[in-house]
Design a protein around this motif. Structure first.
Motif, mmCIF file in Angstrom:
data_model
loop_
_atom_site.group_PDB
_atom_site.id
_atom_site.type_symbol
_atom_site.label_atom_id
_atom_site.label_comp_id
_atom_site.label_asym_id
_atom_site.label_seq_id
_atom_site.Cartn_x
_atom_site.Cartn_y
_atom_site.Cartn_z
ATOM 1 N N LEU B 32 0.795 -1.183 0.077
ATOM 2 C CA LEU B 32 -0.164 0.044 0.156
ATOM 3 C C LEU B 32 0.896 1.206 0.098
ATOM 4 O O LEU B 32 1.875 1.214 0.503
ATOM 5 N N PRO B 33 0.505 2.295 -0.688
ATOM 6 C CA PRO B 33 1.289 3.443 -0.793
ATOM 7 C C PRO B 33 1.162 4.383 0.579
ATOM 8 O O PRO B 33 0.929 5.698 0.604
ATOM 9 N N VAL B 34 1.530 3.773 1.741
ATOM 10 C CA VAL B 34 1.696 4.351 2.946
ATOM 11 C C VAL B 34 3.059 4.062 3.656
ATOM 12 O O VAL B 34 3.504 3.106 3.443
ATOM 13 N N VAL B 36 3.752 4.264 7.316
ATOM 14 C CA VAL B 36 3.451 3.884 8.390
ATOM 15 C C VAL B 36 2.374 2.767 8.613
ATOM 16 O O VAL B 36 1.457 2.746 7.768
ATOM 17 N N THR B 38 -0.725 0.966 9.766
ATOM 18 C CA THR B 38 -2.127 1.388 9.464
ATOM 19 C C THR B 38 -3.335 0.367 9.535
ATOM 20 O O THR B 38 -2.756 -0.936 9.081
ATOM 21 N N ILE B 39 -4.546 0.404 9.857
ATOM 22 C CA ILE B 39 -5.412 -0.642 9.789
ATOM 23 C C ILE B 39 -6.055 -0.745 8.450
ATOM 24 O O ILE B 39 -6.799 0.436 8.269
ATOM 25 N N LEU B 40 -6.315 -1.908 8.122
ATOM 26 C CA LEU B 40 -7.095 -2.052 6.843
ATOM 27 C C LEU B 40 -8.658 -1.805 7.086
ATOM 28 O O LEU B 40 -9.192 -2.275 7.997
ATOM 29 N N THR B 41 -9.345 -1.339 6.016
ATOM 30 C CA THR B 41 -10.723 -1.282 6.042
ATOM 31 C C THR B 41 -11.117 -2.811 5.894
ATOM 32 O O THR B 41 -10.937 -3.265 4.858
ATOM 33 N N PRO B 42 -11.943 -3.177 6.937
ATOM 34 C CA PRO B 42 -12.396 -4.586 6.754
ATOM 35 C C PRO B 42 -12.978 -5.003 5.067
ATOM 36 O O PRO B 42 -13.819 -4.079 4.601
ATOM 37 N N SER B 44 -12.136 -4.588 2.161
ATOM 38 C CA SER B 44 -12.016 -3.613 1.031
ATOM 39 C C SER B 44 -10.845 -4.063 0.072
ATOM 40 O O SER B 44 -10.719 -3.335 -0.975
ATOM 41 N N ILE B 45 -9.931 -4.985 0.450
ATOM 42 C CA ILE B 45 -8.811 -5.358 -0.040
ATOM 43 C C ILE B 45 -9.098 -6.680 -0.455
ATOM 44 O O ILE B 45 -9.315 -7.718 0.537
#
Lengths: 248, 248
Positions: B32-34, B36, B38-42, B44-45
């Motif tokens: 992912l283009p981040v 740090v 982070t929590i994924l949106t359930p 969504s991926i």
């Protein structure tokens, strides 16, 4: 984050702007599949940051900051009171002398008296975009060098009138600004509303950075940089948390 | 995060597994283009979480945890010593009685004596996937209900031998487990290595949750839930930070 460090004198400007990260293809606010605030990998997404809020948002923040000012000035309030200045400034921008040099020269004058307050070349060192899926707005941290330069010769390419309400609180300045831009006296002007948080004393920031983790200084001095950045990030988050819908 | 709350008795299991979030299309670790954690949106991926590490990673964590155990047992050490148990367990899984019910029944026995230790139906309440771009591994928080059920009748559909090194530290258990799975005595077995962090006392977790923010209890009690979750997240991050390459 910082890619170049220009030679010569100048002050480091560290600021956070509140705005919206937009997908360049859709023109809509960026959507990432994450639940919490995160920092975007630079140059990994085709996005742009727009810091223009509606007039209603501008009034909303003005009212919040005025309330904070009143509240912080009351006897018995624990933190330092906010100080307030209303500034009327005019920026004019000029092409730099050297064609090698892509950074424009900015002359800032007091609108009423015409006195030149600053004559600067701003060199961008780096940005970090912070995506805030739980909030109505995102934010961007920018680090720039502001290098004093001699007054430029020639015709200004852009004029920007700034009606700025500037609130000072401890080590930070919060600027709520109405910007009116025009490329010539006859062209139609554009009005923008911006909210910025800035580290008030760049020299202090650099001095704390140089002592970071130094075993020969006191614990307070050793931790002062981290503490300053922590407070900066906290303040930026408080502004973003108070943002409502109304970003353009 | 928690979508259903089944009726009836049962213990809430809150655990974090260390593993890799994989893109289902490429089979590679998610990108992912981040910058740090982070929590994924359930949902969504299109990703899956795999908690299987190499034997070398398993040994690496075993050595870290044994060192911590030795270190924490030394006189003058400030936090509580780690306690250690080596467990040899066999899980057998059965189809539930009701066809409405998709959650399998698990019978856990002591491998040596054959004594039944637990007879449970595990109901998944929710997961949160935590993407950690700076680390060699990601992690998943799972919340389940473990409901005691009568011993099932019929044939086991799956047998899982667990060779588990279980470390207890304050309110948490860290389990480093070699799992050998087989669907029948004649089929080829599969060996996996897993690392889990679990809240040791689910009753205590629920009791702190019920007093969260309650003005009628002491400040310590009021903040105990947040403090427990903070320590849980900290411990999970320490495990993830110690992960090297070696995820399958």
């Amino acid at each position: 984050m910082i890619h170049i460090r220009p030679d010569g004198q100048g002050a480091v400007e560290v600021e956070a702007k509140v705005g919206i990260l937009k997908d360049k293809h859709t023109g809509q606010r960026l959507q990432l599949p994450v639940l919490v605030e995160t920092i975007l990998t630079p140059n990994s997404i085709d996005s742009r940051f727009e810091s223009n809020m509606t007039l209603a948002q501008h009034k909303h923040f003005n009212s919040i900051l005025n309330n904070l000012k009143t509240f912080s000035a009351q006897p018995g309030h624990t933190s330092a009171p906010l100080e307030y200045t209303h500034l009327h400034l005019v920026d004019t921008f000029y092409q730099p002398d050297s064609t090698r040099d892509k950074d424009k020269v900015r002359v800032t004058r007091d609108e009423k008296s015409g006195t030149v307050l600053e004559c600067m070349q701003k060199v961008r060192l780096g940005n970090l975009d912070v995506y805030s899926p739980k909030r109505a707005a995102d934010w961007r941290i920018s680090v720039n060098m502001e290098i004093p330069v001699p007054p430029p010769i020639g015709t200004a390419t852009l004029t920007r009138k700034k009606d700025r309400m500037s609130y000072a609180h401890e080590e930070f300045t919060i600027d709520l600004t109405q910007v009116t831009s025009s490329t010539s006296p006859t062209s139609k002007s554009e009005v923008l509303h911006e909210l910025e948080l800035e580290v008030a004393r760049p020299d202090y920031l650099l001095s704390t950075a140089s002592k970071r983790g130094d075993p020969n200084v006191s614990e307070t001095e050793r931790n002062a940089f981290d503490e300053l950045i922590r407070a900066f990030v906290n303040n930026a988050r408080i502004l973003v948390r108070n943002a409502g819908e109304g970003w353009q």
